[in-house]
Design an enzyme around this catalytic site. Sequence first.
Site, PDB file in Angstrom:
ATOM      1  N   LYS A  40     -13.115  35.693 -21.037  1.00 46.99           N
ATOM      2  CA  LYS A  40     -13.462  34.655 -20.059  1.00 46.99           C
ATOM      3  C   LYS A  40     -14.933  34.277 -20.219  1.00 46.99           C
ATOM      4  CE  LYS A  40     -13.976  38.274 -16.569  1.00 46.99           C
ATOM      5  NZ  LYS A  40     -14.803  38.268 -15.411  1.00 46.99           N
ATOM      6  N   ARG A 140     -11.453  41.035  -3.254  1.00 47.42           N
ATOM      7  CA  ARG A 140     -11.618  39.712  -3.870  1.00 47.42           C
ATOM      8  C   ARG A 140     -10.321  38.930  -3.767  1.00 47.42           C
ATOM      9  NH1 ARG A 140     -14.469  39.712  -9.711  1.00 47.42           N
ATOM     10  NH2 ARG A 140     -12.520  40.702 -10.311  1.00 47.42           N
ATOM     11  N   HIS A 170      -8.095  46.036  -9.714  1.00 51.33           N
ATOM     12  CA  HIS A 170      -9.433  46.027 -10.329  1.00 51.33           C
ATOM     13  C   HIS A 170     -10.323  46.979  -9.547  1.00 51.33           C
ATOM     14  CE1 HIS A 170     -12.521  44.422 -12.893  1.00 51.33           C
ATOM     15  NE2 HIS A 170     -13.229  43.934 -11.897  1.00 51.33           N
ATOM     16  N   ARG A 223      -7.959  46.054 -19.877  1.00 45.39           N
ATOM     17  CA  ARG A 223      -8.652  44.756 -19.946  1.00 45.39           C
ATOM     18  C   ARG A 223     -10.075  45.065 -20.415  1.00 45.39           C
ATOM     19  NH1 ARG A 223      -6.431  44.939 -14.664  1.00 45.39           N
ATOM     20  NH2 ARG A 223      -8.532  45.063 -13.793  1.00 45.39           N
ATOM     21  N   TYR A 268     -47.443  25.952 -16.516  1.00 43.62           N
ATOM     22  CA  TYR A 268     -47.417  25.355 -15.167  1.00 43.62           C
ATOM     23  C   TYR A 268     -48.074  26.307 -14.173  1.00 43.62           C
ATOM     24  CZ  TYR A 268     -44.125  21.777 -16.728  1.00 43.62           C
ATOM     25  OH  TYR A 268     -43.533  20.726 -17.369  1.00 43.62           O
ATOM     26  N   CYS A 314     -41.123  27.450 -19.298  1.00 46.62           N
ATOM     27  CA  CYS A 314     -40.812  26.033 -19.069  1.00 46.62           C
ATOM     28  C   CYS A 314     -39.312  25.821 -19.330  1.00 46.62           C
ATOM     29  CB  CYS A 314     -41.615  25.142 -19.998  1.00 46.62           C
ATOM     30  SG  CYS A 314     -43.370  25.483 -20.010  1.00 46.62           S
ATOM     31  N   ASP A 316     -37.862  24.132 -21.735  1.00 45.62           N
ATOM     32  CA  ASP A 316     -37.445  24.136 -23.142  1.00 45.62           C
ATOM     33  C   ASP A 316     -38.317  25.012 -24.042  1.00 45.62           C
ATOM     34  OD1 ASP A 316     -35.796  21.798 -22.369  1.00 45.62           O
ATOM     35  OD2 ASP A 316     -37.776  20.878 -22.203  1.00 45.62           O
TER      36      ASP A 316
HETATM   37  N1  PLP Z   1     -10.537  42.629 -15.159  1.00 43.00           N
HETATM   38  C1  PLP Z   1     -10.963  41.791 -14.214  1.00 43.00           C
HETATM   39  C2  PLP Z   1     -10.029  41.442 -13.100  1.00 43.00           C
HETATM   40  C3  PLP Z   1     -12.246  41.267 -14.255  1.00 43.00           C
HETATM   41  O1  PLP Z   1     -12.662  40.435 -13.292  1.00 43.00           O
HETATM   42  C4  PLP Z   1     -13.095  41.635 -15.335  1.00 43.00           C
HETATM   43  C5  PLP Z   1     -14.458  41.127 -15.451  1.00 43.00           C
HETATM   44  O2  PLP Z   1     -15.154  40.807 -14.541  1.00 43.00           O
HETATM   45  C6  PLP Z   1     -12.609  42.498 -16.298  1.00 43.00           C
HETATM   46  C7  PLP Z   1     -11.330  42.992 -16.191  1.00 43.00           C
HETATM   47  C8  PLP Z   1     -13.450  42.947 -17.446  1.00 43.00           C
HETATM   48  O3  PLP Z   1     -14.487  43.758 -17.001  1.00 43.00           O
HETATM   49  P1  PLP Z   1     -15.437  44.490 -18.020  1.00 43.00           P
HETATM   50  O4  PLP Z   1     -16.190  43.426 -18.725  1.00 43.00           O
HETATM   51  O5  PLP Z   1     -16.333  45.315 -17.168  1.00 43.00           O
HETATM   52  O6  PLP Z   1     -14.580  45.273 -18.930  1.00 43.00           O
END
Ligand code: PLP
Length: 372
Positions: A40, A140, A170, A223, A268, A314, A316
């Site tokens: 993601k 969440r 999670h 995951r 700045y 800045c 850029d």
């Molecule tokens: N699973 C869920 C539901 C998540 O939101 C995330 C990341 O935020 C992950 C897995 C992956 O987490 P990580 O990068 O700590 O392995």
Amino acid sequence: MVKGIHRPTRAIINLGAIKRNIINELERLDSRVSLFAVVKADAYGHGAVEVAQAAVAAGASGFCVAVLDEAIELREAGFDVPIIVLGIINPAYLQLVSRYRLSVTAPSNEWLLAAEEAYYEFQLTEKIPVHVKIDTGMGRIGFIDKKEMTKANDYLASSPVFELEGLYTHFATADTVDETYFHLQQQRFAEARQLFPEAIKYVHTANTATALWHDAWGSNMVRFGNAMYGLNPSGTELTPPYQLEEALSLETELLHVKQLKKGEHIGYGADYETQDDEWIGTIPVGYADGLRRSFSGYSVLIDGREAAIVGRICMDQCMIRLPEKYPLGTKVTVYGKNGGRFNSIQKASEYIGTINYELPCNLSERVPRIYV
Ligand code: PLP
């Protein structure tokens, strides 16, 4: 956004490091457990399609994303493996879920009913694979109430619309030494698990931290996110069971060099004052590239030596105090290796008081990603 390909600032992504991090994790996992690469947010800023290719080559069995469009990008790129959208999808887009053969999160019965309505409205024919999300304490998204879980299970058991492909949760504190809250969540998930059928294709509770530091997470899929990029989810609190290799470096070049007399001012607000006659370099990277203003004072690397960012960053560009005069075009490393020295993303994130996840995610699209 346009990419700045005609200036020397670039993120170098080491796909070999990503593969090695995955292979190291796979070697520890039971062979019945599959690894889904979490790609993601454009693979945490590393580039979703390229990372996804490396992940599959290293043995990943599928992908997790947060947003529908991220899943579509991967399918459009030709990936055929399962893709799970972890975020909540608006049922109004269910025809895209079906067209792109995606698996989606069911966070509530309300969502299931709305999605069923959309299914009939769009006259879809293939069952939609859903992963029921249990909120065991992250607060969440997901089911909390056991009655609601039972209702979902009964509904899914006879649904012509959905296939129960996954059940997951999670953990909120898997990256800390104190396991009290982890165990509470684990217990809640064990109770929820009883309410669903024995045979579910994917039961998944483990993010990176859970997989690295908790043995009994009782599921058949991981995951795997942050450690794939070589980053330690705990920062420095816990030591990973294998060496993680950071995959992303941020490099640029000296674009302008001058010597300023003692007592001159920079940037700045003119709030940096030279303490001596100082060699000052200008590098083309600023907060619009993802280098937050709080990096002022942080040392980048040049010729294996430290050069502090002086004055305010800045949009850029920013200015650095050089240890001596260097020619234009000399390589400057914000994160990564330079002349035997290493500026880790971890160290940089500590400097600005954030977590390592945030820095690669913050790199804007203007910074080209180069794959090696
Ligand atoms: N699973 C869920 C539901 C998540 O939101 C995330 C990341 O935020 C992950 C897995 C992956 O987490 P990580 O990068 O700590 O392995």
